[in-house]
Write a protein that holds these residues in place. Structure first.
Motif, mmCIF file in Angstrom:
data_model
loop_
_atom_site.group_PDB
_atom_site.id
_atom_site.type_symbol
_atom_site.label_atom_id
_atom_site.label_comp_id
_atom_site.label_asym_id
_atom_site.label_seq_id
_atom_site.Cartn_x
_atom_site.Cartn_y
_atom_site.Cartn_z
ATOM 1 N N GLU A 29 -0.484 -4.874 5.324
ATOM 2 C CA GLU A 29 -0.008 -4.540 6.672
ATOM 3 C C GLU A 29 -0.611 -5.483 7.713
ATOM 4 O O GLU A 29 0.080 -5.908 8.639
ATOM 5 N N PHE A 30 -1.895 -5.789 7.559
ATOM 6 C CA PHE A 30 -2.558 -6.713 8.483
ATOM 7 C C PHE A 30 -1.841 -8.057 8.500
ATOM 8 O O PHE A 30 -1.526 -8.597 9.562
ATOM 9 N N PHE A 31 -1.566 -8.600 7.320
ATOM 10 C CA PHE A 31 -0.872 -9.888 7.239
ATOM 11 C C PHE A 31 0.514 -9.818 7.869
ATOM 12 O O PHE A 31 0.931 -10.733 8.579
ATOM 13 N N GLY A 45 0.813 -1.204 0.000
ATOM 14 C CA GLY A 45 0.000 0.000 0.000
ATOM 15 C C GLY A 45 0.848 1.255 0.000
ATOM 16 O O GLY A 45 0.471 2.271 -0.592
ATOM 17 N N LYS A 46 1.999 1.189 0.641
ATOM 18 C CA LYS A 46 2.904 2.349 0.637
ATOM 19 C C LYS A 46 3.369 2.675 -0.775
ATOM 20 O O LYS A 46 3.536 3.840 -1.131
ATOM 21 N N GLN A 47 3.545 1.649 -1.603
ATOM 22 C CA GLN A 47 4.002 1.861 -2.978
ATOM 23 C C GLN A 47 2.915 2.436 -3.875
ATOM 24 O O GLN A 47 3.211 2.971 -4.939
ATOM 25 N N THR A 48 1.640 2.315 -3.460
ATOM 26 C CA THR A 48 0.525 2.792 -4.288
ATOM 27 C C THR A 48 -0.242 3.929 -3.607
ATOM 28 O O THR A 48 -1.382 4.205 -3.995
ATOM 29 N N CYS A 86 -3.080 -3.119 -2.746
ATOM 30 C CA CYS A 86 -1.900 -3.965 -2.532
ATOM 31 C C CYS A 86 -2.125 -5.242 -3.332
ATOM 32 O O CYS A 86 -3.259 -5.590 -3.663
ATOM 33 N N LEU A 87 -1.035 -5.930 -3.649
ATOM 34 C CA LEU A 87 -1.105 -7.167 -4.420
ATOM 35 C C LEU A 87 -0.324 -8.242 -3.683
ATOM 36 O O LEU A 87 0.837 -8.037 -3.314
ATOM 37 N N PRO A 137 -10.197 -5.065 13.534
ATOM 38 C CA PRO A 137 -10.959 -3.806 13.408
ATOM 39 C C PRO A 137 -10.121 -2.623 12.908
ATOM 40 O O PRO A 137 -10.651 -1.735 12.248
ATOM 41 N N PHE A 138 -8.834 -2.624 13.190
ATOM 42 C CA PHE A 138 -7.961 -1.545 12.731
ATOM 43 C C PHE A 138 -7.703 -1.625 11.225
ATOM 44 O O PHE A 138 -7.228 -0.669 10.619
#
Length: 159
Positions: free
Chosen positions: A111-113, A25-28, A33-34, A147-148
């Motif tokens: 990020e969650f993963f 996500g930081k890259q986009t 995200c992929l 939840p975050f």
């Protein structure tokens, strides 16, 4: 350009599989995200839902998707779109491994993963051997963090 087997990507063991973060996500700027998902026989997450779009393209193998009271077996070359907030899960009920690309929009699942799983050495690495206590800690961490990341873990049956 990213190679799922290069040393510059993170491989995360989670939910009976290894999820390689190809594009963060930081890259986009948070747009998407992929993930490259390697799911061995029997692997897959429990029932869950989230308020973002998720699209899976099966690259190798066949996997069962559970969505809206139906089970659909999806093979290589097919794509499944899961709309936001729809309860779902998938499971590899075959004897072989499955490989899928998963696009999440907007980003955050990457990020969650990373926060819930365990880093492993490669895309096809076996999961770390965890004690029942460690497995319970991982499950609780996922429940606490969900939840975050606009996600909710659901009871069996997805209700």
């Amino acid at each position: 350009m990213v190679d799922p087997d290069s040393s510059g990507v993170a491989h995360v063991s989670l939910a009976g599989g290894t999820y390689t973060v190809l594009v963060t996500g930081k890259q986009t700027n948070g747009a998407y995200c992929l993930l490259d998902m390697y799911v061995p026989a029997g692997g897959g997450p429990p029932w869950h839902r989230h308020n973002f779009e998720e699209m899976f393209t099966v690259v190798e193998g066949s996997v069962d998707f559970f969505f809206r009271d139906t089970v659909t077996s999806v093979s290589a070359g097919s794509t499944v779109n899961i709309p936001a907030n729809a309860p779902h899960r998938f499971r590899n009920n075959s004897d072989g491994s499955v490989r899928m690309l998963c696009l999440c929009a907007p980003a955050g699942q990457d990020e969650f993963f990373m926060r819930c799983g365990d880093l492993v050495d490669s895309r096809t690495a076996p999961p770390p051997e965890l004690s029942e206590e460690e497995l319970g800690e991982r499950r609780q961490r996922a429940l606490d963090l969900a939840p975050f990341y606009a996600s909710e873990m659901l009871p069996p049956g997805g209700q």
